[in-house]
Design an enzyme around this catalytic site. Structure first.
Site, mmCIF file in Angstrom:
data_model
loop_
_atom_site.group_PDB
_atom_site.id
_atom_site.type_symbol
_atom_site.label_atom_id
_atom_site.label_comp_id
_atom_site.label_asym_id
_atom_site.label_seq_id
_atom_site.Cartn_x
_atom_site.Cartn_y
_atom_site.Cartn_z
ATOM 1 N NE ARG A 196 3.356 -7.960 10.618
ATOM 2 C CZ ARG A 196 2.679 -7.319 9.682
ATOM 3 N NH1 ARG A 196 1.634 -7.851 9.096
ATOM 4 N NH2 ARG A 196 3.024 -6.108 9.320
ATOM 5 C CE LYS B 151 2.900 0.205 5.326
ATOM 6 N NZ LYS B 151 2.370 0.005 3.975
ATOM 7 C CD GLU C 71 -2.827 1.149 2.406
ATOM 8 O OE1 GLU C 71 -2.755 0.259 3.263
ATOM 9 O OE2 GLU C 71 -3.639 2.090 2.451
#
Ligand code: ATP
Ligand code: MG
Length: 566
Positions: free
Chosen positions: A267, A277, A42
Site C-alpha cells: 500500500r 476511508k 468499493e
C-alpha cells in the site's frame, strides 16, 4: 541529489516484480498473450492518493503490455455504499487521466452467477448453512496458534443445505440467524481457510438491485470470483490480501472457473495524514475539515482543490515505485513533485499579504502607467500582462524594517530596493501608528531611469520585492494550508485518539490580502505562483464574488527545517 545517484528501476531499464511476472506469463503464453487488469473500488467513500497508486498501477501496466483495464465497483455491502460515490469515483479517475472505455462493471451484476456458484459448492458438499451466532462462529474459529472447532451444523446433508440456502435467499430468516460457509478446514494454519463465511443475510435495499436480494456475498466470496467472471488476467491488490490468496485459489479450483492471478503489492502510506476511508469519514463528520474536498485531505478531490495536479501525483507515484513490503513515504516527496510541476506551469503574480501603503512622493498624482511583466520567467509562451503603476502602492509589511539586522536586503529608511518589474525606490520617510506602534505608511521616491529592462540609473540594489498598485489592486482571500497532522504517524500512539494530533495551524485565513489587477477575474483551478510567497490555486469559492486562493505548497520545504534539516 540522491535521486541522480541511485536511478530508479525503470531508468535502469529493469522491471518491477509485477512487470517481470507479466512478461513471464506473456512468454509462456499463459493467457494467450492477453492482459486485463481492473481497478475495484468499493463505493463507500471518495478516492484518496492510495487509490491513485492502484489506479496508476493497473491502468499503466495494462497499457504497457497492450492490455486493458476494467473499472469494477465492488458493491457487495448495501449498508455502507451510496451511488453518489460511484459518480465521484468516476470523475476522479478521469481527472487523473485514465479511461476504462465501456468496461464499467458492478459486482452486484454478478449476484445471480455468484448465487449459482454457491449452489455448486453446496452440491459438491463444500458449503453449508450454519445457524451458529456470529459470536459462536468467532469463538469456534480459534486463533492462529489454536485450531478451530467444527460447527455442529457442519455436516448437514446437501439436500438440507440446498433447502436452507433457498430459504435464506427467499427471506425466511432474520439477519444474523444463519450464514453460508465454505467447508474447508477448521484446523488450517491459515485462519481464512477455517470455513469462511460466503453469504450473510442483510435486509436492506441495494442501490442497484433494490430488494431483489436479501443475501449478500462476502468480500472474499465476491472479489476473486468477479475477477474470474471478467477473465482478469492479473489481479493486483494490496498486501493485506496475501493471506486470502489460498482461499481465492480454493474457490477457483472447486468452481473450476477462470484462474485470475492475484499479485500483492505494498500500500501507499504517507506520513502526516491518515488514509483509511473510515478515518477520513470521521474527520468529515466530526467537522475537523470542511468536507471530502477539504484541501488538507489526501483525497483526490481535496488534493485537486489544494492545487495538486494529476501530473504531479502520477510522477510521485512513479518515483515511489512498486514494493513488496509496506513502508511510509515522506509527504515532502509528494510536495516536491507538486513544486516541480507547478514551477513549470504556474503563472507568476504579485500579492501583498499584509499591506503597508507606500506613497511615491515624486510621482504625479492622478497619473498611471502600465508596465509589462512576463507571466513566467522561463516560458515565453505563457505571455505577459500589464501591471498598473501609480503614486500609491502596497508592499508587504515584512519587506520594510526600521532597524534591520545585517544582511537584510529589503526596504529600510533611506535605503533602496527594486520593485519587481518596475522601478527602484528609496524610502524617504515613514509614519508610525501611535496606538499599535506599527508602521502605518511609507514615503518613497522612485528613480525614473531605473525602469525594469531599461535601467540606466547605475544604482545597485540587493533586494527585489513584490508590490501592487493600490488603486487598481483587488482584495482577495488567502487560505494558507499546511499539513493536517503535526505528527508523522497520528495512529502510532494508541492511548490517544488520532484527532488529538491534528495540526492546529493547518489552515490560516488572510481575508484581505491585496492582489494585482490581473487576479480580479480568475478561473477556479488556475495555478499561480505568488512571487516569493508560494504556489496557489484559485478556489471554486472565487465564483461567489471575491477571489479566493488556496496555498498549494510553499516555495520551499519548511518542514525539513522543523524536522532538524533533512
Ligand atoms: P481504505 O482502507 O482506505 O478504506 P479500501 O482498500 O477499503 O481503502 P477500496 O475501495 O476497497 O478501498 O480500494 C480499491 C482498490 O484500491 C483496492 O484494490 C485497494 O487495494 C486499493 N487501495 C486502497 N488503498 C490503497 C493504498 N493506500 N495504496 C495502494 N492501493 C490502495
Ligand atoms: Mg476495501
Amino acid at each position: 541529489m540522491a535521486d541522480s545517484d541511485t536511478p530508479k528501476a525503470e531508468e535502469r531499464g529493469s522491471k518491477n516484480f509485477i512487470e517481470q511476472i507479466i512478461e513471464e506469463d506473456l512468454r509462456s503464453g499463459k493467457y494467450d498473450g492477453r492482459i486485463l487488469t481492473r481497478f475495484p473500488p468499493e463505493p463507500n467513500g471518495y478516492l484518496h492518493i492510495g487509490h491513485a497508486k492502484a489506479i496508476v498501477l493497473n491502468f499503466e501496466i495494462a497499457k504497457k503490455y497492450g492490455g486493458k483495464t476494467n473499472l469494477r465497483f465492488d458493491d457487495t455491502n448495501p449498508l455502507t455504499e451510496d451511488p453518489k460515490y460511484i459518480q465521484a469515483i468516476k470523475e476522479d479517475i478521469r481527472w487523473l487521466g485514465y479511461d476504462w472505455e465501456d468496461r464499467e462493471y458492478y459486482a452486484s451484476d454478478y449476484f445471480p452467477i455468484l448465487y449459482e456458484y454457491a449452489l455448486k459448492l453446496i452440491k459438491k458438499g463444500k458449503a453449508y448453512v450454519d445457524h451458529s451466532s456470529q459470536e459462536e462462529i468467532n469463538r469456534m474459529r480459534g486463533t492462529p496458534d489454536k485450531p478451530g472447532e467444527e460447527s455442529p451444523y457442519r455436516n448437514r446433508s446437501v439436500e438440507e443445505n440446498l433447502a436452507l440456502f433457498e430459504q435464506m435467499r427467499s427471506g425466511a430468516f432474520k439477519e444474523g440467524e444463519c450464514v453460508l460457509r465454505a467447508k474447508i478446514d477448521m484446523r488450517s494454519p491459515n485462519m481464512h481457510m477455517r470455513d469462511p463465511v460466503m453469504y450473510r443475510i442483510i435486509h436492506h435495499p441495494h442501490h442497484r438491485t433494490g430488494t431483489k436480494w436479501c443475501i449478500y456475498p462476502t468480500y472474499d466470496f465476491a472479489h476473486g470470483q468477479s475477477d474470474s467472471i471478467e477473465r482478469i488476467t492479473h489481479s493486483l491488490c494490496t498486501l493485506e490480501f496475501e493471506h486470502h490468496r489460498p482461499l481465492y485459489n480454493w474457490f477457483i479450483r472447486e468452481l473450476e472457473i477462470f484462474p485470475s492471478r492475484q499479485i500483492e503489492f505494498a500500500r501507499l502510506n504517507l506520513n502526516y495524514t491518515v488514509m483509511s476511508k473510515r478515518l477520513l469519514l470521521r474527520l468529515v463528520n466530526e467537522g475537523h475539515v470542511t468536507g471530502w474536498d477539504d484541501p488538507r485531505l489526501p483525497t483526490l478531490r481535496g488534493m485537486r482543490r489544494r492545487g495538486y495536479t494529476p501530473e504531479a501525483i502520477k510522477s510521485f507515484i512513479h518515483k515511489v515505485g512498486i514494493a513488496k513490503r509496506d513502508n511510509i513515504i515522506d509527504i515532502s516527496l509528494l510536495e516536491h513533485e507538486v513544486r516541480e510541476d507547478l514551477d513549470r506551469r504556474a503563472l507568476r503574480r504579485m500579492v501583498v499579504f499584509d499591506p503597508i501603503e507606500v506613497e511615491i512622493v515624486n510621482y504625479e498624482e492622478g497619473k498611471s502607467e502600465e508596465l509589462p511583466a512576463a507571466n513566467h520567467p522561463k516560458d515565453e509562451s505563457l505571455g505577459t500582462r500589464l501591471l498598473p503603476f501609480s503614486k500609491f502602492l502596497y508592499i508587504d509589511r515584512e519587506d520594510f524594517m526600521i532597524d534591520p539586522p545585517k544582511g537584510y536586503h529589503r526596504l529600510r529608511p533611506d535605503g533602496y530596493v527594486r520593485l519587481k518589474h518596475a522601478y527602484i525606490i528609496r524610502c524617504v520617510d515613514y509614519e508610525i501608528n501611535e496606538q499599535t506602534g506599527k508602521v502605518r505608511k511609507i514615503y518613497a521616491e522612485y528613480i525614473p531611469e531605473s525602469k525594469s529592462g531599461q535601467d540606466r540609473s547605475g544604482i545597485k540594489t540587493k533586494g527585489v520585492i513584490h508590490w501592487v498598485d493600490a488603486p487598481s489592486s483587488v482584495e482577495v482571500e488567502l487560505r494558507l494550508y499546511d499539513r493536517l497532522f503535526s505528527v508523522e504517524d497520528p495512529l502510532a500512539d494508541k492511548s490517544h485518539d488520532f484527532t488529538e494530533f491534528l495540526n492546529p495551524d493547518s489552515l490560516r485565513v488572510i481575508p484581505n490580502a491585496r492582489a494585482e489587477l490581473s487576479l480580479k477575474d480568475v478561473e477556479p483551478e488556475t495555478h499561480f505562483q505568488f512571487l516569493r510567497k508560494g504556489f496557489f490555486v484559485a478556489d471554486p469559492d472565487s465564483d461567489k464574488g471575491k477571489p479566493v486562493f488556496n496555498r498549494t505548497v510553499e516555495l520551499r520545504d519548511s518542514w525539513a527545517k522543523k524536522r532538524g534539516g533533512k
